[in-house]
Write an enzyme that holds these catalytic residues in place. Structure first.
Site, PDB file in Angstrom:
ATOM      1  N   ASP A  27       0.719  -1.249  -0.177  1.00 11.85           N
ATOM      2  CA  ASP A  27       0.136   0.087   0.017  1.00 11.85           C
ATOM      3  C   ASP A  27       0.952   1.281  -0.004  1.00 11.85           C
ATOM      4  OD1 ASP A  27      -2.465   1.484   0.050  1.00 11.85           O
ATOM      5  OD2 ASP A  27      -2.603   1.393   2.129  1.00 11.85           O
ATOM      6  N   GLY A  30      -0.207   5.583  -4.374  1.00 15.81           N
ATOM      7  CA  GLY A  30      -0.816   6.868  -4.776  1.00 15.81           C
ATOM      8  C   GLY A  30      -0.469   7.921  -3.766  1.00 15.81           C
ATOM      9  N   ARG A  40      -0.966   9.245  -9.623  1.00 16.52           N
ATOM     10  CA  ARG A  40      -0.943   8.050  -8.913  1.00 16.52           C
ATOM     11  C   ARG A  40      -0.448   6.886  -9.675  1.00 16.52           C
ATOM     12  NH1 ARG A  40      -4.086   7.414  -4.706  1.00 16.52           N
ATOM     13  NH2 ARG A  40      -4.688   5.169  -5.092  1.00 16.52           N
ATOM     14  N   HIS A  44       2.214   3.614  -9.270  1.00 20.25           N
ATOM     15  CA  HIS A  44       2.243   2.030  -9.256  1.00 20.25           C
ATOM     16  C   HIS A  44       3.405   1.664 -10.333  1.00 20.25           C
ATOM     17  CE1 HIS A  44      -1.853   2.237  -7.501  1.00 20.25           C
ATOM     18  NE2 HIS A  44      -2.314   2.852  -8.493  1.00 20.25           N
ATOM     19  N   ARG A  78     -12.072   2.302  -8.327  1.00 24.25           N
ATOM     20  CA  ARG A  78     -11.083   3.446  -8.569  1.00 24.25           C
ATOM     21  C   ARG A  78     -11.320   3.791  -9.863  1.00 24.25           C
ATOM     22  NH1 ARG A  78      -5.349   2.598  -5.555  1.00 24.25           N
ATOM     23  NH2 ARG A  78      -6.406   1.957  -3.625  1.00 24.25           N
ATOM     24  N   LEU A 138      10.864 -20.844  -4.753  1.00 22.52           N
ATOM     25  CA  LEU A 138       9.994 -19.830  -4.094  1.00 22.52           C
ATOM     26  C   LEU A 138       8.678 -20.049  -4.844  1.00 22.52           C
ATOM     27  CD1 LEU A 138       9.127 -17.227  -2.140  1.00 22.52           C
ATOM     28  CD2 LEU A 138      10.011 -15.794  -4.251  1.00 22.52           C
ATOM     29  N   LEU A 199      -6.843  -4.839   7.462  1.00 26.29           N
ATOM     30  CA  LEU A 199      -6.348  -6.142   6.602  1.00 26.29           C
ATOM     31  C   LEU A 199      -7.200  -5.880   5.111  1.00 26.29           C
ATOM     32  CD1 LEU A 199      -7.099  -8.579   9.047  1.00 26.29           C
ATOM     33  CD2 LEU A 199      -4.798  -7.914   8.105  1.00 26.29           C
ATOM     34  N   GLU A 211       1.716 -13.217  12.490  1.00 30.36           N
ATOM     35  CA  GLU A 211       2.411 -11.997  13.116  1.00 30.36           C
ATOM     36  C   GLU A 211       2.053 -10.856  12.196  1.00 30.36           C
ATOM     37  OE1 GLU A 211       3.345 -12.140  16.328  1.00 30.36           O
ATOM     38  OE2 GLU A 211       2.951 -14.359  16.330  1.00 30.36           O
TER      39      GLU A 211
END
Ligand code: IPE
Ligand code: IPE
Ligand code: MG
Length: 247
Positions: A27, A30, A40, A44, A78, A138, A199, A211
């Site tokens: 987050d 923007g 904005r 990104h 958006r 991974l 969240l 955690e």
């Protein structure tokens, strides 16, 4: 060990040394851009560079699974130009990064709904998933058009009765509901950048015992040191899963 402690409670894997599942709510793109007088969408674009750095760091730090929140189902609300820039960026990212993922043994999978994505993005997803299907170092999951609540509802609707017996068997339903090739372990560490402490409908099931680390760092500035710091914080915590570990 008491009889209750032997029962599997969830999909968590708390064996010492098991590869970690880290999830990140990326987050602040923007605000990063606005603070610099940029559109904005530039935030990104710079956010995509932070994704590359973070994935490289995740390999070096030997994480098992990295789940990155790239676009929530609520993000369709958006402005249209921001949404279409994000979709173009996903497609570009998938095309540009697939070869590197194969080389570095990274399995890519996109979790979330597929039916509302532009066709070109769906094609890029299919190609990236196919090319990296046998990679093992991974597991990199990008959450796109993702909503935890929608996933849980869909998983419950798809479940066979036996899969509703306990949280561990329900993991297979979650995997099916969100196009995951296989169930993944619960989240060990959830990081959110950008200063907010919520969240936003991300991995509500998988984070039952995660955690939580919140940082004011805006996502485009995030890098290896930030991930290392979050992991150092994680390793300081005593994870009890409801038990008493020391008296
Ligand atoms: C996260 O950054 C990226 C997406 C949600 C797609 P934001 O775009 O939410 O950035 P802020 O929170 O407005 O700064
Ligand atoms: C969550 O961020 C979604 C992603 C990072 C992809 P948002 O910026 O959409 O969340 P809210 O609106 O602040 O809760
Ligand atoms: Mg935001």
């Amino acid at each position: 060990m008491g009889v209750l402690e032997t029962a599997p409670l969830s999909g968590r894997d708390d064996r010492p040394g098991a590869p970690l599942h880290v999830a990140i709510i990326m987050d602040g793109n923007g605000r990063w851009a606005t603070a610099r007088g940029l559109p904005r969408t530039e935030g990104h674009r710079r956010g995509a560079d932070a994704v590359r750095r973070t994935v490289e760091a995740a390999c070096r730090l030997r994480l098992g699974t990295l789940t990155l929140y790239a676009f929530s189902s609520d993000n369709w609300k958006r402005p249209a130009d921001e949404v279409s820039t994000l979709m173009r960026l996903f497609r570009h990212y998938l095309r540009a990064e697939t070869a590197g993922c194969v080389k570095n043994d990274i399995r890519l999978s996109i979790v979330g709904r597929r039916d509302r994505l532009p066709r070109a993005v769906r094609v890029a997803i299919a190609a990236a998933e196919r090319a990296t299907a046998s990679c093992r170092r991974l597991t990199l999951r990008l959450a796109v058009d993702y909503s935890a609540r929608t996933t849980i509802l869909r998983a419950a609707a798809l479940a066979k009765p036996a899969e509703l017996d306990d949280p561990a068997s329900f993991r297979a339903c979650l995997a099916r509901a969100q196009h995951d090739p296989a169930p993944v372990p619960d989240v060990d560490l959830l990081v959110r950048t950008g200063g907010e402490k919520r969240l936003s409908d991300f991995l509500l099931w998988e984070c039952a015992y995660a955690e939580l680390v919140f940082t004011d760092r805006m996502w485009p500035d995030f890098g290896e040191e930030d991930l290392e710091r979050a992991l150092a914080d994680f390793h300081q915590r005593e994870r009890r899963f409801g038990r008493v570990l020391s008296v």
